[in-house]
Structures are given as structure tokens and as C-alpha cells.
Design an enzyme around this catalytic site. Sequence first.
Site, PDB file in Angstrom:
ATOM      1  CB  SER A  75      -0.892   0.024   1.243  1.00 51.39           C
ATOM      2  OG  SER A  75      -0.141   0.404   2.386  1.00 51.39           O
ATOM      3  CG  ASP A  76       1.375   5.855  -1.321  1.00 51.12           C
ATOM      4  OD1 ASP A  76       2.346   6.013  -0.552  1.00 51.12           O
ATOM      5  OD2 ASP A  76       1.188   6.577  -2.314  1.00 51.12           O
ATOM      6  CB  ALA A  77       2.561   6.435   3.458  1.00 47.01           C
ATOM      7  CB  ALA A  79      -3.054   3.516   1.270  1.00 47.16           C
TER       8      ALA A  79
END
Length: 746
Positions: free
Chosen positions: A271-273, A275
Site C-alpha cells: 500500500s501507499d503510506a 493507505a
Amino acid sequence: MGTTEAQVEELIAQMTPAEKAGQLTQYFYFGLPAGAETEPALGLDVERHPRMVESVLQEGGAGSLLFVTDPTEINRLQRLAVEGHRLGIPLLFGFDVVHGLRTILPVPIAMAASWDPGLIERAQSVAAREARAVGIHWAFAPMVDIARDPRWGRIVEGAGEDPYLGAAVAVAQVRGFQGREPGAPGRIIAGPKHLAGYGAALGGRDYDEVSLSDSDLWNVYFPPFEAAVDAGAGNVMTAYMSLNGIPATGNRWLLTDVLRDAWGFEGFVVSDANAVRNLVTHGFAADPSDAAARAIGAGVDMEMAIVDPAYEHLPEALESGATTQQAVDASVRRVLEAKIRMGLFDTPYVEEDHAREVLTDPAHREVARVAAERAAVLLRNEGGLLPLDGDKLGSIAVIGPLADSKRDTLGPWVFDHDLDETVTVLEGIRARAGEGLRVAHARGVRVVQRVFPSMFDMFGGNAPDDPEGFDEEAEFKRAVDLARGAEVAVVVVGEWQNMIGEAASRSSLELPGRQLELVQAVVGTGTPVVLLVMNGRPLDLRWAVEHVPAILDIWYPGTRGGAAVANLLFGDVSPGGKLPFTWPRTVGQVPMVYAHTRSHEPENQPRRYWDESSTPLFPFGHGLSYGRFEYADLAVDQPAIVTTGTVTVSVEVTNTADREADEVVQLYLHQRHGAASRPVRELKGFRRVTLAAGESRTVRFRVGPKERRYWNAAVRDWVTDSSSFDVWVGADSTAPLATVFEVKAE
């Protein structure tokens, strides 16, 4: 069962649910100085956070860390994981190696402007070598999002507006980072991001929702991702935003049906940070436990977390039946396999002396210089002002605060740089000019501050500032006086590096602050002006295009940027870069793309706005040269083919100038009729060639079913129509030289 599979299954059999959740969790580990002001949204305590992460490592509660670049520190943290826990599973260390680690390359949009996949691959192999040497195993790059709204700050990280160019650049970057597969010596895992559609946020506002048709997704936004997967990318990162109402990080259709089933991706997804946890913020998940279950079920193998990871709640999600042991084990399996492929179980630690040797390799700086030279785009050169003749010039005035700013020369998204090695434009010009040419500098205007500080200003030196006691009025006058007394004025304008990137969208494309006023005043002196643009997106240059004879887009050129710019200005090399986006006249035209459909009134296209031409300031693919190129004898090898057939398009290109130069030969295609209305032109081939003075060369392109197929929204499948196809080959997307071929049903 192979050796790798057996090792993975043995580990999984020993792991508790909490340890499995740990392997699927990645923590930020910031090495911020004491007393640093953190971005409030990060929500972490600078002093407490590192101790907390170190404690988690010894409990088997983390599978990866990011934002550590010091090899000694990487070894210390790796020992906590390997020697401090019963299973001894090593960490994956990740980092935003976006355009270099210690040697900073031109920003990604600039590398795309080189239209040179071979160069891009070599450049990213340098970044990979430096990263691997210090103990980084994985880059959160390349960013392969198509960006068609330049207000979006992260346009600087990608390859621009076109899916064909974007796919070619994505492949080159993946191969540069990884080699042919993850685990190659001196290489790191490539992590294409952000799946998918992130670059189409409403209004160009970072993080806002995205609504895209099937046609746009499959024909425009997906191709660079699919190309990156085909090139062997070992990781893919999810996007923050909602895609057509479903948060991308919880979107099973996107992450499983498309990424794994349609494209055959076998690596791991991160995931992105924050997310995963943000699935609660979206109103998609009820709580962190629900968010963890939804993300793992969608296909997110690892959660990137700043604090309080949602995947901590995976054991309770397992216990409640919200997720399954099979789903969790599949994700753990992918993460462990990545660690084995990278050789971490055999060699978890870094050779610190070797790291220092690699980081100081002068060959890396040479690659950065060549990349900056090949990325520059000559936008305008009336009267042949460029190249400058250093033997005949006595004085040059270099104007603008960006001309001697080391940090801005590097651009955004760099954190482990060496400013002492960075060559600014002013330094490059002075070094190239020698003793016989007087070079004077004036800043002219003050630094422009953002209304909202950058999220990266917490890292030292990222926030620009004026010298102590700076008097703008006096400095403005001094700059104009210097220009008046010089034979040539080189004015450097653009955006400060913290004005672009993540969380750096703009409502305007105007030059920030008083830069336009400064350009106008310098032009008013009558001294010939060369405008250098330091940027990662198109800016409003309407006045400059009418009044400044020479304009060179140098982007954020990196560690050796100033040396490259000087070589370009004095003609040691010829500019050969081409724009990877359409350059609008004004922000009111945005988004503006060359590959639009014809509509029912094609003759009215230039008059879509009554107050401004609907044509761009510069077309997609535009870029001038010190050479002069003529195109002739455009032909296809057969006038008609069947739908499964291929034609070869050939054209003769001649450099009629008296010096060697590069040209990017571009092929565009248009399908006249079929099961859908197709864009007026689409890039379907390009080749950068070097031609000696007077040299002619025949350049050939193959146009087969792959170049002609498209996703049809009505039948919801790929289509290859029988039709007449127009072909143009030339120097940009307005190329006039044309031919045609027919495609007939089988």
C-alpha cells in the site's frame, strides 16, 4: 517442491498470526535531527518513534523498514530483526529512489523527455547500484501514472501524458532497477506505482477522487503498468484515492482481477503510506480491523505504515472470520519469496567499505551529466542565438535565484544527496567559460514561499530561503543593470523544488513571484536573452515565447546539471530532447492532450475557446536542435494487410546542418473508422537517432496488431478493426508527412 518453496513453507508453519502480520507490515523509520519539526499529518513523535520500531523488530512485528540510507544503521537494524528474534527473518529495506540516491539524475519527467530508453535504463542502474550498496533492496519507483493535468504536482515523477511513451519508459526503468529479474547483483526491486489512475485526480488536486471510463483505464492509464509487469517488476504499489468510487487500496477488481489474473503479476503488492488504515477515512471500512481484512482480501500483501498499522489487527480479523488463513499465508509467502530472491537469508548485511566506494564512483556522475544533456528540450531558438560562441563573447549575466541554488538544481524527491558535489547552472557556466569570459550573477528576486508548507520541509535544507538581509528592490535593479552591461543574459526561471511533487498541486501555471517581471525587465535592456526553465511541468511562457529568442527547458537536471547546461549553451552537445506532454498556453486550457477524438466539428478545434486559441503553446513531442532535419520518402511496404498482419513504415531522415545532432523520429497513427471513434493521432513508434552533418538514414517502424488494437467500451474487450489507417512520421505530434494503409478482415 523447490528449495525456495520449501524454505517459505517451513517458515510459515512456525509463525504465529501476529508474526505473519508483522511480515506484512512496513514501518517508516525517520532519522530526523533532534528537535525537527515534523509534518503534523505524520502523527509521530520524533524521539519515541524509533524506539518503538526497534522494539517491534525484536518481536517479529515488522517485515520491512523504509527511509534508512546509512549502511551502518541498516546493519544495526537488520541485526535486531535477524539476531533478536527466534525466526531470524531479515528485513526488506525500501526507499524512494525516484531519480537517484547519492548521484541525483534529472527528474523522471526529464528522463522521459530524452525519449531514450537505453539511457533511462543505464541511469536507473546507477541508482540501483548505489541503493543496493548501502543496503536498500527496493525502490518505490518508477511512478508510471499517466498525468494529463499539469496542475498535479506529481507529474514531475512520471513520463507525461502518453501511454505508449509511458510504457516504454516504465520498461526501461524497471530493467534499470532490477535487471532482468529481482535479485540480480547490484540491483533492487522495482515498485511501479500508484495502481491506478492516481494522475487523473479531479482538478489536478493531489489525493482527490478519480473517475475514469473503461476506455480511459485500459487504453491510457493501464498500459504503463502492464508494461512494467511484463518487464518483471517485483512489486506494485497501490494508490491512495478512490477509483470510480472504490478506494484503490481496497479494490479487488483492480489488484486481483486486473493485476494478477489479467496481467499475470507474481510479485507482492504494497500500500501507499497509511493507505490501508485510510480505508476507514474513506468511509469504506468500519474500523482498522475491517480495513486490514478488506485490504488483504483485495490483494494488498504489505501495509506501509507510519504509525498504528491496520495489519496489527489481522490476528483478530482471522479470529472473527473476516479474512482467511489462506489469504494471509499467500501474502506472507510473496513477501518471503521476495526476500529469498534478494539473497537476504544468505547475506543480510551490508559491506560498509564497499558502499562508500560505490557512492563515490565518478562514472555515476558522468551518467548523470549525459542524462541531463539528453533530457533538455530546446523550445525556441529564433535567429540562432544558441549555441553561444564562447570565443567571441566577453561577458554573460546569469540572472535568477534558481541559477545558483544547489538544492533546486537537484529537484524534489531526493533525501540522501550531496550538495557539495552538485553543480549549479552558474557554476557550470563559469567552469565552461574559462578566464576570458566574464560571468556575473544576480538573484534579482526573492524566494517565493508556498501558502502551505511542503510536507518535505521537515528534512533539512528542503525549504528555500533568501540570504540574510536580502533587499529585493536593490537586487532587482542590480540584476537589470548586470544584464544591460552584458553581451548575453541567461535568465533562469521556474518553480522552487518544494513547489512540485507530492502534495504540491497548483491552481496556476504562472511563474511564481516576480520572475516574469524580472524577465520583462531584462528583455527591456535590449541584451539578447536566453531563458532557462527549471521545472517539472509546463509553465505559462506566453509572454516569453513572444519576446525571448531562445528558451531551453533544463528541468531539474540533477547532480551534474550545471555542467550539462553549460555544454548545451556553448554547443558542446546539441539539445535533442522532446516534450513528453502537450504544453498549454494557459491553465484554462487544462487538460489538453494531443490524442483527442475528432468530434463532429474538427475544423472548429482551434476555436474551442473564444478568448484564446485552443492550440497548445508547444505540441507533444516538440523539441528543436542545433541540427536541421528533413523528412522524405515516407512509405509502407504493403498497401493492404489483414487484421493479424503487420506493415513496415519507412522514412528517410537527413541532417542538413553542418554539425552532428540527435533527432527523435516519431510515428503517429489514426484509425479512420471502426467500432469506436479513435483519437486523431496516437504515438505508436519512436526512435532517437544521431546523425552526422549531412547524413541521411532510413528509419523503419513495424505497425502490427498490438499497435492498432484498443479497448472498446461497448463490447468491453480488445478490438482490432479493419479500417483505413493514416500514418504520420516527423519531429512532433503535428508531423505533416503522411501516408495510408488499409487493414481488411481475414
